[in-house]
Design a protein around this motif. Structure first.
Motif, PDB file in Angstrom:
ATOM      1  N   GLN A   1       2.570  -0.609  -5.835  1.00  0.00           N
ATOM      2  CA  GLN A   1       2.790  -0.387  -4.409  1.00  0.00           C
ATOM      3  C   GLN A   1       2.599  -1.677  -3.626  1.00  0.00           C
ATOM      4  O   GLN A   1       2.049  -2.658  -4.129  1.00  0.00           O
ATOM      5  CB  GLN A   1       1.818   0.678  -3.893  1.00  0.00           C
ATOM      6  N   GLY A   2       3.059  -1.656  -2.378  1.00  0.00           N
ATOM      7  CA  GLY A   2       2.916  -2.822  -1.514  1.00  0.00           C
ATOM      8  C   GLY A   2       3.761  -3.984  -2.002  1.00  0.00           C
ATOM      9  O   GLY A   2       4.842  -3.802  -2.567  1.00  0.00           O
ATOM     10  N   LYS A   3       3.277  -5.175  -1.785  1.00  0.00           N
ATOM     11  CA  LYS A   3       3.948  -6.391  -2.254  1.00  0.00           C
ATOM     12  C   LYS A   3       3.548  -6.613  -3.709  1.00  0.00           C
ATOM     13  O   LYS A   3       2.366  -6.752  -4.033  1.00  0.00           O
ATOM     14  CB  LYS A   3       3.521  -7.572  -1.385  1.00  0.00           C
TER      15      LYS A   3
ATOM     16  N   ASP B   1      -0.270  -7.057  -3.323  1.00  0.00           N
ATOM     17  CA  ASP B   1      -1.009  -5.795  -3.372  1.00  0.00           C
ATOM     18  C   ASP B   1      -1.100  -5.240  -4.790  1.00  0.00           C
ATOM     19  O   ASP B   1      -2.050  -4.543  -5.133  1.00  0.00           O
ATOM     20  CB  ASP B   1      -0.339  -4.761  -2.460  1.00  0.00           C
ATOM     21  N   THR B   2      -0.102  -5.559  -5.606  1.00  0.00           N
ATOM     22  CA  THR B   2      -0.089  -5.149  -7.011  1.00  0.00           C
ATOM     23  C   THR B   2       0.369  -6.319  -7.870  1.00  0.00           C
ATOM     24  O   THR B   2       1.389  -6.941  -7.581  1.00  0.00           O
ATOM     25  CB  THR B   2       0.868  -3.963  -7.249  1.00  0.00           C
TER      26      THR B   2
ATOM     27  N   ASN C   1      -4.382  -9.230  -2.538  1.00  0.00           N
ATOM     28  CA  ASN C   1      -4.800  -8.875  -1.195  1.00  0.00           C
ATOM     29  C   ASN C   1      -6.036  -7.980  -1.272  1.00  0.00           C
ATOM     30  O   ASN C   1      -6.277  -7.330  -2.310  1.00  0.00           O
ATOM     31  CB  ASN C   1      -3.686  -8.118  -0.468  1.00  0.00           C
ATOM     32  N   PRO C   2      -6.835  -7.898  -0.207  1.00  0.00           N
ATOM     33  CA  PRO C   2      -7.953  -6.947  -0.195  1.00  0.00           C
ATOM     34  C   PRO C   2      -7.459  -5.535  -0.517  1.00  0.00           C
ATOM     35  O   PRO C   2      -6.448  -5.084   0.025  1.00  0.00           O
ATOM     36  CB  PRO C   2      -8.481  -7.049   1.241  1.00  0.00           C
ATOM     37  N   GLY C   3      -8.173  -4.862  -1.404  1.00  0.00           N
ATOM     38  CA  GLY C   3      -7.769  -3.518  -1.808  1.00  0.00           C
ATOM     39  C   GLY C   3      -6.647  -3.495  -2.832  1.00  0.00           C
ATOM     40  O   GLY C   3      -6.152  -2.421  -3.181  1.00  0.00           O
ATOM     41  N   GLY C   4      -6.239  -4.678  -3.326  1.00  0.00           N
ATOM     42  CA  GLY C   4      -5.134  -4.761  -4.282  1.00  0.00           C
ATOM     43  C   GLY C   4      -5.535  -4.335  -5.686  1.00  0.00           C
ATOM     44  O   GLY C   4      -6.711  -4.087  -5.977  1.00  0.00           O
ATOM     45  N   GLN C   5      -4.538  -4.266  -6.575  1.00  0.00           N
ATOM     46  CA  GLN C   5      -4.761  -3.771  -7.931  1.00  0.00           C
ATOM     47  C   GLN C   5      -3.985  -4.604  -8.941  1.00  0.00           C
ATOM     48  O   GLN C   5      -2.939  -5.188  -8.634  1.00  0.00           O
ATOM     49  CB  GLN C   5      -4.321  -2.308  -8.046  1.00  0.00           C
ATOM     50  N   VAL C   6      -4.521  -4.652 -10.155  1.00  0.00           N
ATOM     51  CA  VAL C   6      -3.822  -5.220 -11.302  1.00  0.00           C
ATOM     52  C   VAL C   6      -3.525  -4.077 -12.264  1.00  0.00           C
ATOM     53  O   VAL C   6      -4.423  -3.308 -12.620  1.00  0.00           O
ATOM     54  CB  VAL C   6      -4.678  -6.284 -12.023  1.00  0.00           C
TER      55      VAL C   6
ATOM     56  N   GLY D   1      13.128   0.876  -3.991  1.00  0.00           N
ATOM     57  CA  GLY D   1      12.927   0.385  -2.634  1.00  0.00           C
ATOM     58  C   GLY D   1      11.645  -0.399  -2.444  1.00  0.00           C
ATOM     59  O   GLY D   1      11.229  -0.638  -1.298  1.00  0.00           O
ATOM     60  N   LYS D   2      11.010  -0.817  -3.546  1.00  0.00           N
ATOM     61  CA  LYS D   2       9.755  -1.555  -3.451  1.00  0.00           C
ATOM     62  C   LYS D   2      10.012  -3.068  -3.400  1.00  0.00           C
ATOM     63  O   LYS D   2      11.015  -3.558  -3.924  1.00  0.00           O
ATOM     64  CB  LYS D   2       8.853  -1.207  -4.639  1.00  0.00           C
TER      65      LYS D   2
END
Length: 241
Positions: free
Chosen positions: A63-65, A123-124, A153-158, A84-85
Motif C-alpha cells: 500500500q501507499g508509495k 510506505d511499502t 516512511n513512519p508507519g511503513g512496512q517491509v 492502481g497502486k
C-alpha cells in the motif's frame, strides 16, 4: 554492489531476449553447494494470477508509495500498477530495467538498493523472490534491515519472502544434520549462465523465520510471520518499532 556489466548479466540477457521474442534459451544456475539448476525465463514474466499464494498475499498487502527491490522483469510492479497502486521498480541490471520500461512499468531506476543516491521514502518496500538474498551473508542482514528503515516512511512496512533451507539437511527420521559451528546453513553461492554470458559468482542468503525475527528484534524492528508456503517458504512483514 554497483550495476551489473551488460556482458556479465546472464539473467538480464535472458529477460531481454524473452521481452523481444517471447522466448529465451536456458538460464542455468550453478552453485558449489547444489546440482546445476535452471530458471524458466517465462516465469519471470508471470501475471498476478500465475503468482504463488505468498506473492499474491504481498500484492494485496502492499500500500501507499511502494518500492519493488530487485524487480527483474517487473512482474510485481506491473501487477501493482494494474491495481492502481504507485510503485517504483529498481534493479542493478540495465537490461532488466530496459525490459521493464518496454513492458510499461512507469517508474524504473537502475540502482543498487544500498546506493545512498536512493534517498526517497516509501510506505511499502517489497523484497520478494527471496528478498533476503541481497544481504548475501547472515552477518549483513542487519545492514539490509537498517537500509529498509532508512527508506521507510513512519508507519511503513517491509514485505519479504524467504525459505528455510533446513529441509536439505533432514534425515529420514526427521532429525537434521546441521552443525551450529559451521557457517549458517542458509548462505549459498550462485553463478548464472545464459548462452555465452557468464555472470560473476555471488552470495545469496536464505533466512529461516526464527532467525529473521531474532535479527529484526535486535535491530529495532517488529517481525510478523504473515503466511507460510507449502515447502518451508514464508512471507513476513517487518515494521520499525
Amino acid at each position: 554492489m554497483q550495476t551489473i556489466a551488460r556482458d556479465k548479466d546472464a539473467m538480464g540477457s535472458a529477460i531481454a531476449d524473452f521481452q523481444k521474442t517471447g522466448k529465451a534459451g536456458t538460464l542455468r544456475v550453478l552453485s558449489s553447494m547444489f546440482d546445476e539448476d535452471q530458471i524458466p525465463v517465462g516465469y519471470l514474466f508471470r501475471t498476478l494470477g500465475e503468482m504463488p499464494p505468498l506473492e499474491q498475499k504481498a500484492m494485496a498487502m502492499a500500500q501507499g508509495k511502494i518500492l519493488d527491490v530487485g524487480a527483474g522483469a517487473g512482474c510485481h510492479a506491473l501487477a501493482l500498477q494494474e491495481q492502481g497502486k504507485e510503485v517504483k521498480a529498481i534493479d542493478i541490471s540495465e537490461l532488466s530495467c530496459e525490459a521493464m520500461q518496454e513492458r510499461g512499468v512507469k517508474l524504473v531506476q537502475c540502482i543498487d538498493f544500498f546506493d545512498p543516491r536512493l534517498a526517497e521514502r516509501f510506505d511499502t518496500i517489497l523484497l520478494l523472490m527471496n528478498g533476503t538474498g541481497i544481504a548475501g551473508k547472515l552477518s549483513r542482514l542487519p545492514e539490509l534491515l537498517k537500509r529498509t528503515k532508512e527508506l521507510l516512511n513512519p508507519g511503513g512496512q517491509v514485505l519479504l519472502d524467504s525459505s528455510d533451507l533446513k529441509y536439505l539437511y533432514e534425515n529420514e527420521d526427521g532429525t537434521f544434520d546441521i552443525n551450529p559451528l559451521d557457517a549458517y546453513y542458509g548462505e549459498v553461492d550462485y553463478q548464472m549462465v545464459y548462452r555465452k554470458v557468464k555472470g560473476e559468482p555471488f552470495d545469496w542468503l536464505y533466512v529461516d523465520p526464527k532467525t529473521l525475527q531474532l535479527v529484526a528484534e535486535a535491530n529495532g524492528m517488529n517481525c510478523e510471520l504473515v503466511a507460510e508456503g507449502e515447502h518451508y517458504d514464508y512471507l513476513a512483514r517487518l515494521s520499525v518499532k
